[in-house]
Design a protein around this motif. Structure first.
Motif, short mmCIF file in Angstrom:
data_model
loop_
_atom_site.label_atom_id
_atom_site.label_comp_id
_atom_site.label_asym_id
_atom_site.label_seq_id
_atom_site.Cartn_x
_atom_site.Cartn_y
_atom_site.Cartn_z
N GLY A 34 0.70 -1.28 -0.03
CA GLY A 34 -0.03 0.03 -0.02
C GLY A 34 0.87 1.24 -0.11
O GLY A 34 0.48 2.18 -0.87
N ALA A 35 1.91 1.33 0.77
CA ALA A 35 2.74 2.56 0.89
C ALA A 35 3.37 2.45 -0.65
O ALA A 35 3.80 3.92 -0.89
N LEU A 36 3.93 1.66 -1.28
CA LEU A 36 4.45 1.64 -2.51
C LEU A 36 3.42 2.10 -3.60
O LEU A 36 3.68 3.27 -4.48
N GLU A 37 2.21 1.90 -3.45
CA GLU A 37 1.16 2.40 -4.58
C GLU A 37 0.87 3.78 -4.26
O GLU A 37 0.98 4.49 -5.02
N GLN A 38 1.18 4.16 -3.05
CA GLN A 38 0.80 5.71 -3.02
C GLN A 38 2.01 6.42 -3.27
O GLN A 38 1.93 7.59 -3.70
N LEU A 39 3.10 5.89 -3.05
CA LEU A 39 4.33 6.68 -3.41
C LEU A 39 4.66 6.67 -4.85
O LEU A 39 4.86 7.80 -5.53
N VAL A 40 4.06 5.60 -5.58
CA VAL A 40 4.04 5.67 -6.83
C VAL A 40 3.23 6.85 -7.68
O VAL A 40 3.40 7.59 -8.43
N TRP A 41 1.78 6.57 -6.82
CA TRP A 41 0.78 7.75 -7.74
C TRP A 41 1.18 9.23 -7.11
O TRP A 41 0.96 10.07 -8.00
N SER A 42 1.85 9.51 -6.14
CA SER A 42 2.35 10.72 -5.83
C SER A 42 3.35 11.16 -6.63
O SER A 42 3.29 12.32 -7.31
N GLN A 43 4.38 10.47 -6.96
CA GLN A 43 5.40 10.81 -8.22
C GLN A 43 4.73 10.95 -9.44
O GLN A 43 5.21 11.80 -10.31
N PHE A 44 3.70 10.10 -9.68
CA PHE A 44 3.02 10.24 -10.94
C PHE A 44 2.38 11.67 -11.19
O PHE A 44 2.27 12.52 -12.06
N ALA A 45 1.76 12.04 -10.07
CA ALA A 45 0.80 13.25 -9.94
C ALA A 45 1.79 14.43 -9.89
O ALA A 45 1.60 15.54 -10.52
N ARG A 46 3.03 14.39 -9.25
CA ARG A 46 3.87 15.54 -9.36
C ARG A 46 4.14 15.75 -10.62
O ARG A 46 4.76 16.90 -11.25
N CYS A 47 4.19 14.90 -11.71
CA CYS A 47 4.50 15.30 -12.95
C CYS A 47 3.47 16.33 -13.71
O CYS A 47 3.90 16.78 -14.92
N PHE A 48 2.46 16.53 -13.03
CA PHE A 48 1.15 17.32 -13.69
C PHE A 48 1.01 18.28 -12.76
O PHE A 48 -0.22 18.99 -12.69
N GLN A 49 1.96 18.71 -11.76
CA GLN A 49 1.56 19.85 -10.82
C GLN A 49 1.64 21.06 -11.25
O GLN A 49 0.83 22.10 -10.72
N HIS A 50 2.05 21.39 -12.35
CA HIS A 50 2.11 22.68 -12.98
C HIS A 50 1.06 22.66 -14.17
O HIS A 50 0.82 23.91 -14.95
N PHE A 51 0.34 21.61 -14.37
CA PHE A 51 -0.85 21.88 -15.24
C PHE A 51 -2.15 22.51 -14.70
O PHE A 51 -2.10 22.80 -13.49
N LYS A 52 -3.29 22.36 -15.32
CA LYS A 52 -4.48 22.88 -15.01
C LYS A 52 -4.86 22.06 -13.63
O LYS A 52 -4.73 20.76 -13.86
N LEU A 55 -6.68 18.26 -13.46
CA LEU A 55 -6.85 17.63 -14.52
C LEU A 55 -6.96 16.37 -14.67
O LEU A 55 -7.35 15.56 -15.57
N LEU A 56 -6.36 15.53 -13.45
CA LEU A 56 -6.41 14.31 -13.36
C LEU A 56 -7.45 13.62 -12.78
O LEU A 56 -7.62 12.29 -12.54
N THR A 57 -8.23 14.40 -12.18
CA THR A 57 -9.47 13.99 -11.19
C THR A 57 -10.46 13.14 -12.10
O THR A 57 -10.91 11.91 -11.62
N PRO A 58 -10.87 13.34 -13.38
CA PRO A 58 -11.86 12.82 -14.06
C PRO A 58 -11.42 11.35 -14.28
O PRO A 58 -12.10 10.24 -14.44
N ALA A 59 -10.22 11.08 -14.61
CA ALA A 59 -9.56 9.59 -15.10
C ALA A 59 -8.62 9.17 -13.94
O ALA A 59 -7.87 8.38 -14.10
N GLU A 60 -8.77 9.62 -12.55
CA GLU A 60 -7.93 9.09 -11.67
C GLU A 60 -8.00 7.73 -11.29
O GLU A 60 -7.00 7.00 -10.97
N PRO A 61 -9.33 6.99 -11.08
CA PRO A 61 -9.36 5.53 -10.98
C PRO A 61 -8.63 4.99 -11.88
O PRO A 61 -8.09 3.73 -11.81
N GLU A 62 -8.93 5.14 -13.27
CA GLU A 62 -8.31 4.53 -14.55
C GLU A 62 -6.86 4.59 -14.46
O GLU A 62 -6.10 3.56 -14.89
N LEU A 63 -6.23 5.87 -14.10
CA LEU A 63 -4.76 6.04 -13.97
C LEU A 63 -4.06 5.21 -13.00
O LEU A 63 -2.89 4.83 -12.92
#
Length: 317
Positions: A34-52, A55-63
């Protein structure tokens, strides 16, 4: 049985007794996953921190499901072990085949494992918005929502019952493992864990010392200790000399050292800011002056009468 999904030939090296994994080790593996999944998702979300934002909320479960599938592909599908299990020297075996020889998970078990874990998490997160586009009065939508709620409740009850069985038997901590017939075992034989007397004695000593500190520290009056040390090491009024010796206690707060705001007195010759002395007396009912150690009797407002010569000695000619 041939290794499926790229399992290493180490599993087929030869017959070896399979030792049961401790309950705490199995639960620790899930916490690490569980900690690894949270870490991977946080690192992935940081790639889009300067976007609108959002942006990832509508497709968050699929991502999230996609990232979990990638983890499954390079862990369970390749080595029959999650990341947390690999860190704890644990991997899954096919419990449907009896015997003391290690048997890796079959291809079908790995695919069903991904469907029940990744797909189940996706369905739980997406089920709240799958049918929001339909009208609330639609009978079909209401039936589907009721069916999903019933299935979710039954799944939670079955998971709870399975966990109680796990506490009793020590096997199959999650319902998915019991349904698929996969059981965690140690990848390599475990040697005896010897703990010497010095280690146990040291742990008992520090444990007793920690309990002693937990009991004693709340009894120490830190406010009074701090004021006592301040009165001990701060210079006394008599060492200032001249006019300053007479007006030092009237021109600065005995606690903060600044010009007293709303000056008050506690019964000695020193002056305090109202908020300074009020906060200290609320924390310590036996508050004493940090300058002369006089115990506080009452807080009374005073009026300062300071001569201009005392305030501006440079004007004297």
């Amino acid at each position: 049985m041939a290794a499926a999904g790229g399992d290493k030939p180490l599993a087929e090296a030869g017959p070896s007794p399979l030792s049961r994994v401790l309950r705490i080790s199995q639960l620790d593996a899930f916490e690490l996953d569980g900690a690894l999944e949270q870490l991977v998702w946080s690192q992935f979300a940081r790639c889009f921190q300067h976007f609108k934002p959002g942006l990832l909320t509508p497709a968050e479960p699929e991502l999230k499901a996609l990232l979990q599938l990638l983890l499954w592909r390079f862990t369970v599908y390749s080595d029959s072990a999650t990341v947390g299990q690999a860190l704890l020297n644990v991997r899954y075996r096919n419990a449907l085949i009896p015997g003391q020889r290690y048997r890796p998970m079959s291809r079908q078990q790995k695919l069903w494992f991904a469907l029940l874990t990744v797909g189940g998490k996706w369905l739980r997160e997406r089920s709240h918005s799958l049918f929001l586009l339909g009208r609330p009065v639609d009978v079909g939508i209401q039936k589907v929502r009721g069916t999903l709620a019933l299935v979710s409740g039954l799944a939670k009850a079955a998971s709870l019952f399975n966990f109680l069985l796990f506490l009793q038997s020590g096997t199959f901590p999650i319902l998915t493992e019991r349904l698929l017939g996969v059981q965690p075992v140690f990848s390599r034989p475990q040697g005896p864990r010897d703990i010497n007397f010095q280690y146990v004695n040291r742990e008992l000593l520090w444990h007793g010392f920690a309990e002693f500190l937990i009991f004693v520290l709340p009894l120490v009056n830190t406010w009074k200790l701090k004021s006592g040390l301040s009165a001990l090491f701060s210079p006394s009024d008599e060492t200032k000399g001249g006019v300053n010796a007479e007006t030092a206690g009237q021109t600065e707060c005995a606690i903060c050292g600044e010009w007293p705001t709303m000056p008050h007195s506690i019964g000695c010759s020193h002056v305090f800011c109202y908020y300074c002395v009020k906060s200290h007396t609320m924390a310590d009912i036996f508050f004493t002056c940090p300058k002369c150690s006089v115990e506080s009797t009452s807080i009374e407002p005073i009026k300062l009468q300071i001569e201009l010569t005392a305030m501006h000695p440079s004007r004297l000619s």
